[in-house]
Design an enzyme around this catalytic site. Structure first.
Site, mmCIF file in Angstrom:
data_model
loop_
_atom_site.group_PDB
_atom_site.id
_atom_site.type_symbol
_atom_site.label_atom_id
_atom_site.label_comp_id
_atom_site.label_asym_id
_atom_site.label_seq_id
_atom_site.Cartn_x
_atom_site.Cartn_y
_atom_site.Cartn_z
ATOM 1 N N ALA A 83 0.806 -1.117 0.035
ATOM 2 C CA ALA A 83 0.166 0.058 -0.031
ATOM 3 C C ALA A 83 0.930 1.314 0.070
ATOM 4 C CB ALA A 83 -0.933 -0.025 1.152
ATOM 5 N N PRO A 139 3.267 4.555 -1.023
ATOM 6 C CA PRO A 139 3.061 5.604 0.005
ATOM 7 C C PRO A 139 1.467 5.824 0.497
ATOM 8 C CG PRO A 139 3.516 6.686 -1.841
ATOM 9 C CD PRO A 139 3.635 4.997 -2.287
ATOM 10 N N GLY A 140 0.504 5.319 -0.585
ATOM 11 C CA GLY A 140 -0.807 5.238 0.118
ATOM 12 C C GLY A 140 -1.732 6.052 -1.081
ATOM 13 N N GLY A 141 -1.158 5.836 -2.439
ATOM 14 C CA GLY A 141 -2.256 6.613 -3.389
ATOM 15 C C GLY A 141 -3.505 5.894 -3.628
ATOM 16 N N CYS A 163 2.965 -0.782 -12.331
ATOM 17 C CA CYS A 163 3.319 0.384 -13.240
ATOM 18 C C CYS A 163 4.264 0.282 -14.253
ATOM 19 C CB CYS A 163 3.387 1.568 -12.269
ATOM 20 S SG CYS A 163 5.070 1.195 -11.460
HETATM 21 N N1 SAM Z 1 -0.079 0.911 -3.725
HETATM 22 C C1 SAM Z 1 0.709 2.119 -3.601
HETATM 23 C C2 SAM Z 1 0.457 3.215 -3.904
HETATM 24 O O1 SAM Z 1 -0.679 3.474 -4.806
HETATM 25 O O2 SAM Z 1 0.871 4.565 -3.432
HETATM 26 C C3 SAM Z 1 2.293 1.740 -4.371
HETATM 27 C C4 SAM Z 1 2.769 0.256 -3.946
HETATM 28 S S1 SAM Z 1 4.483 -0.092 -4.948
HETATM 29 C C5 SAM Z 1 4.057 -0.254 -6.287
HETATM 30 C C6 SAM Z 1 4.739 -1.535 -4.249
HETATM 31 C C7 SAM Z 1 4.755 -1.792 -2.751
HETATM 32 O O3 SAM Z 1 5.025 -3.199 -2.464
HETATM 33 C C8 SAM Z 1 6.220 -1.166 -2.141
HETATM 34 O O4 SAM Z 1 5.741 0.031 -1.135
HETATM 35 C C9 SAM Z 1 6.825 -2.129 -1.717
HETATM 36 O O5 SAM Z 1 7.790 -1.841 -0.508
HETATM 37 C C10 SAM Z 1 5.950 -3.282 -1.495
HETATM 38 N N2 SAM Z 1 6.859 -4.740 -1.431
HETATM 39 C C11 SAM Z 1 7.866 -4.933 -1.786
HETATM 40 N N3 SAM Z 1 8.140 -5.996 -1.716
HETATM 41 C C12 SAM Z 1 7.085 -6.675 -1.265
HETATM 42 C C13 SAM Z 1 6.752 -8.045 -1.011
HETATM 43 N N4 SAM Z 1 7.459 -8.934 -1.096
HETATM 44 N N5 SAM Z 1 5.474 -8.419 -0.456
HETATM 45 C C14 SAM Z 1 4.676 -7.292 -0.515
HETATM 46 N N6 SAM Z 1 5.008 -6.095 -0.767
HETATM 47 C C15 SAM Z 1 6.343 -5.935 -0.996
#
Ligand code: SAM
Length: 461
Positions: free
Chosen positions: A114, A116-118, A235
């Protein structure tokens, strides 16, 4: 932007064929900027929406009713309205995932990756304060930022956890009506926004991401109830992390059906690019069909109903809060489905979902940076001190005392720097400092001054 990796260029050329030229030309255009209104503070028709549109020259994002484009020079992220949580700065294409998920008020929703929370804040706005939102982030530093954004936007019904997908799926089997997995990915859609994403990209990184996504997705699926919907998003542009990850998942979990896939491309629309797939777990009523059931859950079924209460430390703490709220926040009601939760001296209002997500035992053993709305802390002698999160989750009109400042006034800037504000003679006690009616934090009045109670860590220097 650093030069594109040759194997990326080669792959996109094959993947897009004739359209590849237009795709590469999109890198010469400026990137897109977007924000999304926080409907918890700005419901449709609110008069401040018009003035925001004019102030920042906003134009609507076609695929998200709450989303807007803005020009880079406008910098709404630096404005006091951002501090007040009126909107969230979000890349426009990324808005598609929560639109596909389509949460309804009263749903139990999990956002598994989640920070940074968008998307968390987008889901929360769609829940409208009703139901349960669990926002999880595996990395501690990022989970903290997530919790701060949840707080800034005044979300009353979110629990922020910091767990692995494995830990969570053990704890919450078949619990949620909707699950979002916005997976960690190779970030090909971030190239214009973040030069580091170009440098970190490699075919091996794509492969490693695809493997990780294949590991995480079944855990996301295991937490979904029958009939519920799951959105998987990234993304990035490659099929390995998108369509092929989904196909591999469908092979392993045949109880799921792919309902829709969306691809946002920078050469086809105004945005950096995104992929989102909507999947349904067959075998039960759909989440939409079940949503009728929410209306039948009345307040008397909450764990916090007065007749359930015994004089536990939690109830004593809640009574201290209630005494505070009666005096200083007479116009505010806590969300109906919730219960008090005491972590040391800190009192939270934990959202509950009867039969699925109820007491503190639901969270025992998990790292939980934010177990619901932080109401405040108990101090010596049973004194209750409200938390900043509570100020951000109430309308200023709910408070007995309000120090309201205009957006561009020296008073608003002074408050954000931690300075006192003038108070009318005779006014005493707790109040809310606000900008054009939107809370920025607490003040406490005495001797003709509002003392600044905005947390020191959030003050501007
Ligand atoms: N949904 C967020 C938003 O809209 O602001 C962006 C999320 S970003 C694409 C993916 C997130 O997955 C990152 O914050 C990362 O730290 C986390 N992540 C990394 N490895 C992971 C894992 N093995 N299991 C779950 N989450 C993980």
């Amino acid at each position: 932007m650093p030069p594109l990796p040759p194997s990326f260029v080669e792959r996109i050329s094959i993947q897009l064929g004739e359209e590849a030229d237009a795709f590469f030309r999109s890198y010469e255009a400026p990137r897109s900027y977007g924000l999304r209104l926080n409907r918890l503070k700005l419901p449709p028709g609110h008069p401040s929406i018009r003035s925001l549109e004019e102030r920042f020259g906003l134009t609507p994002v076609p695929w998200c009713g709450d989303g807007y484009f803005y020009e880079e020079s406008q910098r709404p992220g630096r404005h006091v309205y951002h501090t007040a949580g009126l909107y969230y700065i979000q890349e426009p294409s990324a808005m598609i995932a929560a639109e596909l998920l389509d949460p309804q008020p009263g749903d139990a929703v999990l956002d598994l990756a989640a920070a940074p929370g968008g998307k968390t804040t987008q889901i929360a706005a769609k829940l409208g304060g009703e139901g349960l939102l669990v926002a999880n982030e595996i990395h501690p530093g990022r989970a903290k930022i997530l919790a701060e954004n949840v707080e800034r936007l005044g979300i009353p019904n979110a629990v922020v956890t910091q767990s692995t997908p494995q830990e969570l799926s053990k704890r919450f089997p078949e619990t949620f009506d909707r699950v979002l997995l916005d997976a960690p990915c190779s970030g090909e859609g971030m190239f214009r926004k973040d030069p580091e994403a170009v440098r970190e990209w490699s075919p091996e990184a794509v492969e490693a991401c695809a493997l990780r996504q294949r590991e995480i997705l079944p855990h996301a699926a295991a937490m979904l109830r029958e009939g519920g919907t799951l959105v998987y998003s990234t993304c990035t542009f490659n099929t390995r992390e998108n369509e092929e990850t989904v196909a591999c998942f469908l092979d392993r979990c045949p109880e799921f059906r792919l309902l829709r896939e969306e691809r946002m491309w920078p050469q086809l629309g105004q945005g950096e690019g995104h992929y989102a797939a909507l999947l349904r777990k067959e075998g039960g009523p759909s989440a939409v069909e079940r949503s009728g059931r929410h209306a039948s859950i009345g307040p008397d079924r909450t764990a916090s109903s007065r007749k359930d209460r015994t004089k536990s430390p939690e109830i004593a703490a809640l009574q201290a809060y209630e005494t505070f709220a009666e005096e200083w926040l007479p116009g505010f009601q806590l969300p109906v489905l919730g219960r008090p939760l005491l972590f040391g001296d800190a009192l939270y209002w934990l959202p509950v979902m009867p039969g699925r997500f109820e007491g503190p035992e639901t969270l025992r053993g998990l790292k939980v940076p934010r177990p619901g709305l932080h109401l405040g802390d108990l101090r010596a002698g049973g004194r209750f001190e409200p938390d900043h999160a509570l100020a951000m989750a109430v309308p200023a009109s709910a408070a007995r005392n309000v120090a309201d400042c205009a957006a561009d006034s020296p008073e608003a800037a002074a408050y954000l720097r931690g300075e006192t504000l003038p108070a009318p003679i005779g006014v005493k006690g707790w109040g809310i400092a606000a900008v054009d009616g939107f809370p920025l934090g607490w003040v406490k009045a005495s001797d003709g001054q509002y003392k600044n109670r905005r947390p020191k860590g959030l003050r501007l220097v």
